[in-house]
Write a protein that holds these residues in place. Structure first.
Motif, PDB file in Angstrom:
ATOM      1  N   LEU A   1       1.106  -1.284   0.054  1.00  0.00           N
ATOM      2  CA  LEU A   1       0.204   0.166   0.069  1.00  0.00           C
ATOM      3  C   LEU A   1       0.690   1.562  -0.180  1.00  0.00           C
ATOM      4  O   LEU A   1       1.834   1.029   0.573  1.00  0.00           O
ATOM      5  CB  LEU A   1      -0.947  -0.061   1.309  1.00  0.00           C
ATOM      6  CG  LEU A   1      -1.662  -1.079   1.552  1.00  0.00           C
ATOM      7  CD1 LEU A   1      -2.332  -1.031   2.649  1.00  0.00           C
ATOM      8  CD2 LEU A   1      -3.165  -1.578   0.289  1.00  0.00           C
ATOM      9  N   PRO A   2       0.091   2.277  -0.326  1.00  0.00           N
ATOM     10  CA  PRO A   2       1.271   3.519  -0.267  1.00  0.00           C
ATOM     11  C   PRO A   2       1.188   4.210   1.566  1.00  0.00           C
ATOM     12  O   PRO A   2       0.297   3.763   2.145  1.00  0.00           O
ATOM     13  CB  PRO A   2       0.350   4.592  -0.998  1.00  0.00           C
ATOM     14  CG  PRO A   2      -0.780   4.174  -1.905  1.00  0.00           C
ATOM     15  CD  PRO A   2      -0.842   2.711  -0.845  1.00  0.00           C
ATOM     16  N   LEU A   3       1.929   4.375   1.136  1.00  0.00           N
ATOM     17  CA  LEU A   3       2.970   4.701   2.860  1.00  0.00           C
ATOM     18  C   LEU A   3       1.778   5.905   3.137  1.00  0.00           C
ATOM     19  O   LEU A   3       1.565   5.502   4.792  1.00  0.00           O
ATOM     20  CB  LEU A   3       4.189   5.220   2.947  1.00  0.00           C
ATOM     21  CG  LEU A   3       4.431   5.638   4.299  1.00  0.00           C
ATOM     22  CD1 LEU A   3       4.797   3.926   5.452  1.00  0.00           C
ATOM     23  CD2 LEU A   3       5.984   5.976   4.495  1.00  0.00           C
ATOM     24  N   VAL A   4       1.183   6.440   2.372  1.00  0.00           N
ATOM     25  CA  VAL A   4       0.120   7.406   3.327  1.00  0.00           C
ATOM     26  C   VAL A   4      -1.055   7.340   3.416  1.00  0.00           C
ATOM     27  O   VAL A   4      -2.014   7.086   4.659  1.00  0.00           O
ATOM     28  CB  VAL A   4       0.008   9.183   1.754  1.00  0.00           C
ATOM     29  CG1 VAL A   4      -0.824   8.634   0.841  1.00  0.00           C
ATOM     30  CG2 VAL A   4      -0.627   9.806   3.163  1.00  0.00           C
ATOM     31  N   THR A   5      -1.580   6.064   3.579  1.00  0.00           N
ATOM     32  CA  THR A   5      -2.738   5.462   4.266  1.00  0.00           C
ATOM     33  C   THR A   5      -2.534   4.284   5.534  1.00  0.00           C
ATOM     34  O   THR A   5      -3.274   4.201   6.048  1.00  0.00           O
ATOM     35  CB  THR A   5      -3.430   4.529   2.829  1.00  0.00           C
ATOM     36  OG1 THR A   5      -2.538   2.886   2.236  1.00  0.00           O
ATOM     37  CG2 THR A   5      -3.406   4.720   1.597  1.00  0.00           C
ATOM     38  N   VAL A   6      -1.121   3.897   5.224  1.00  0.00           N
ATOM     39  CA  VAL A   6      -0.598   3.680   6.552  1.00  0.00           C
ATOM     40  C   VAL A   6       0.110   4.119   7.713  1.00  0.00           C
ATOM     41  O   VAL A   6       0.454   3.475   8.486  1.00  0.00           O
ATOM     42  CB  VAL A   6      -0.426   2.426   6.236  1.00  0.00           C
ATOM     43  CG1 VAL A   6      -1.133   1.182   5.503  1.00  0.00           C
ATOM     44  CG2 VAL A   6       1.085   1.622   5.330  1.00  0.00           C
ATOM     45  N   LYS A   7       0.486   5.520   7.312  1.00  0.00           N
ATOM     46  CA  LYS A   7       2.028   5.790   8.172  1.00  0.00           C
ATOM     47  C   LYS A   7       1.296   6.403   9.533  1.00  0.00           C
ATOM     48  O   LYS A   7       1.541   5.461  10.146  1.00  0.00           O
ATOM     49  CB  LYS A   7       2.339   7.520   7.260  1.00  0.00           C
ATOM     50  CG  LYS A   7       3.047   8.025   8.240  1.00  0.00           C
ATOM     51  CD  LYS A   7       3.403   8.724   7.765  1.00  0.00           C
ATOM     52  CE  LYS A   7       5.472   9.597   7.974  1.00  0.00           C
ATOM     53  NZ  LYS A   7       5.658  10.498   6.814  1.00  0.00           N
ATOM     54  N   LYS A   8      -0.281   6.461   9.829  1.00  0.00           N
ATOM     55  CA  LYS A   8      -0.856   6.668  11.053  1.00  0.00           C
ATOM     56  C   LYS A   8      -0.547   5.370  12.186  1.00  0.00           C
ATOM     57  O   LYS A   8       0.160   5.702  12.722  1.00  0.00           O
ATOM     58  CB  LYS A   8      -2.033   6.932  11.383  1.00  0.00           C
ATOM     59  CG  LYS A   8      -2.726   7.619  12.043  1.00  0.00           C
ATOM     60  CD  LYS A   8      -4.357   7.795  12.703  1.00  0.00           C
ATOM     61  CE  LYS A   8      -4.897   7.967  13.852  1.00  0.00           C
ATOM     62  NZ  LYS A   8      -6.304   8.370  13.526  1.00  0.00           N
ATOM     63  N   GLU A   9      -0.676   4.391  11.352  1.00  0.00           N
ATOM     64  CA  GLU A   9      -1.147   3.212  12.240  1.00  0.00           C
ATOM     65  C   GLU A   9       0.434   2.652  12.068  1.00  0.00           C
ATOM     66  O   GLU A   9       0.981   1.855  13.561  1.00  0.00           O
ATOM     67  CB  GLU A   9      -1.592   1.812  11.055  1.00  0.00           C
ATOM     68  CG  GLU A   9      -3.473   2.288  11.308  1.00  0.00           C
ATOM     69  CD  GLU A   9      -4.559   2.847  10.236  1.00  0.00           C
ATOM     70  OE1 GLU A   9      -4.889   3.682  10.569  1.00  0.00           O
ATOM     71  OE2 GLU A   9      -2.773   3.571   9.682  1.00  0.00           O
ATOM     72  N   TRP A  10       1.472   2.610  11.174  1.00  0.00           N
ATOM     73  CA  TRP A  10       2.785   2.540  11.354  1.00  0.00           C
ATOM     74  C   TRP A  10       3.372   3.508  13.065  1.00  0.00           C
ATOM     75  O   TRP A  10       4.399   3.207  13.748  1.00  0.00           O
ATOM     76  CB  TRP A  10       3.399   2.581  10.525  1.00  0.00           C
ATOM     77  CG  TRP A  10       4.954   2.500  10.098  1.00  0.00           C
ATOM     78  CD1 TRP A  10       5.281   1.073  11.224  1.00  0.00           C
ATOM     79  CD2 TRP A  10       5.920   2.788   9.836  1.00  0.00           C
ATOM     80  NE1 TRP A  10       6.410   0.999  10.942  1.00  0.00           N
ATOM     81  CE2 TRP A  10       7.171   1.784   9.284  1.00  0.00           C
ATOM     82  CE3 TRP A  10       6.404   3.568   8.507  1.00  0.00           C
ATOM     83  CZ2 TRP A  10       8.686   2.041   9.137  1.00  0.00           C
ATOM     84  CZ3 TRP A  10       6.926   4.240   8.239  1.00  0.00           C
ATOM     85  CH2 TRP A  10       8.302   2.820   8.329  1.00  0.00           C
ATOM     86  N   MET A  11       3.059   4.892  12.889  1.00  0.00           N
ATOM     87  CA  MET A  11       3.923   5.241  13.396  1.00  0.00           C
ATOM     88  C   MET A  11       3.003   4.919  15.316  1.00  0.00           C
ATOM     89  O   MET A  11       4.027   5.444  16.567  1.00  0.00           O
ATOM     90  CB  MET A  11       3.522   7.185  13.587  1.00  0.00           C
ATOM     91  CG  MET A  11       3.507   7.817  12.642  1.00  0.00           C
ATOM     92  SD  MET A  11       6.064   7.577  12.746  1.00  0.00           S
ATOM     93  CE  MET A  11       6.117   5.955  11.572  1.00  0.00           C
ATOM     94  N   ASN A  12       2.168   3.989  15.262  1.00  0.00           N
ATOM     95  CA  ASN A  12       1.101   4.412  16.814  1.00  0.00           C
ATOM     96  C   ASN A  12       1.217   2.487  16.973  1.00  0.00           C
ATOM     97  O   ASN A  12       1.051   2.121  18.001  1.00  0.00           O
ATOM     98  CB  ASN A  12      -0.328   4.137  15.857  1.00  0.00           C
ATOM     99  CG  ASN A  12      -0.689   6.248  16.376  1.00  0.00           C
ATOM    100  OD1 ASN A  12      -0.038   6.666  16.340  1.00  0.00           O
ATOM    101  ND2 ASN A  12      -2.005   6.496  15.982  1.00  0.00           N
TER     102      ASN A  12
END
Length: 297
Positions: A240-251
């Motif tokens: 997936l594009p990182l922008v779509t999962v960045k929040k969950e990754w950072m959390n």
């Protein structure tokens, strides 16, 4: 010949029939029929042939359509001339993929509406195929797409940002992933695909092939949000594009493995023959400014 009659004619062609046009325009079907009959009486020839259950344009109908489209566009230009030049008015119709509708455009639209509150924005979540069709028909002012760079002689494409792409797994699955390129996913991993026709699904399949990885079990999703929740709960892995999962990754809700894939671009597209209203031009400028922020993120 009246503008409302031409709009009815255009709607029948674009939406595929009298009944669908009536629903779209809020008319009774008899009104739609009356509009077409009025045009036919003026031209002295029928606009449609009925073949089975389908309505097919006659030769005169095919000749009239580009003129009808042009007249409707000219009318829209006139409507969008503001009485007060200091206050922008009009309607802006935007088509966008689900990922951009959710993760890129909301902040732009919020800023735009704060500055130009009298401009009505219609945001249509569309597949790439539908966007191309609506651009060609003049139904969209702008389209936003994540894909490899679009080259089309009828369209003007403005690249905005190269999207970082990631292999996305649950935290538990990431611990089981192999270290070698051939075993970069567990052999029994469920592969979670986006819908067919999605650019990053195509590139995900290419990556799997490059690593000689043949998935034994796959699932297909139309919603990235649903797909993410399935990853988090350990159902499978996706690309997936990182922008779509960045929040969950950072959390720390899931794991992202960044890839070197650099062919997915977020791009802004409009038809070369489409008149760019002041409202459209202002939106384009605002998006280009926001894209500079996206590049730094």
């Amino acid at each position: 010949m009246e503008i409302r009659q031409l709009k009815t004619f255009q709607a029948i062609v674009n939406d595929g029939g009298f009944m669908k046009a009536a629903t779209k325009l809020g008319y009774a079907q008899s009104t739609v029929t009356g509009h077409i009959q009025a045009i036919e009486e003026e031209l002295g020839k029928p606009l449609f042939d009925r073949i089975g259950k389908q309505m097919v344009l006659t030769e005169i109908g095919k000749q009239l359509l580009p003129y009808a489209n042009e007249i409707i566009v000219l009318m829209e230009k006139a409507i969008q001339l503001p009485a007060n030049k200091k206050e922008m008015t009009g309607t802006l119709v935007i088509g966008a993929s689900e990922s951009l509708t959710t993760y890129r455009l909301p902040s732009v639209i919020r800023t735009y509406k704060a500055q130009f509150p009298r401009v009505q924005i219609i945001l249509k979540p569309l597949t790439a195929e539908d966007m191309y069709e609506e651009l060609k028909r003049g139904q969209l002012d702008l389209a936003f797409l994540m894909d490899k760079l679009i080259t089309n002689e009828e369209l003007c494409t403005i690249p905005l940002v190269t999207e970082k792409m990631a292999l996305v797994l649950s935290n538990q699955q990431a611990k089981r992933a192999g270290k070698s390129s051939k075993d970069f996913l567990p052999a029994d991993e469920v592969i979670l695909y986006t819908e067919r026709g999605c650019a990053y699904r195509y590139f995900f399949e290419k990556i799997l092939n490059t690593h000689a990885y043949t998935p034994n079990n796959t699932l297909e999703f139309w919603s990235i949000e649903a797909l993410k929740q399935c990853i988090i709960c350990g159902l499978g892995a996706s690309f997936l594009p990182l922008v779509t999962v960045k929040k969950e990754w950072m959390n720390h809700e899931l794991t992202c493995i960044l890839t070197k894939e650099d062919r997915i671009k977020t791009q802004m597209i409009y038809h070369k023959n489409k008149w760019l209203s002041p409202a459209t031009q202002a939106f384009i400028k605002m998006v280009e400014e926001e894209a500079e922020v996206w590049k730094k993120a």
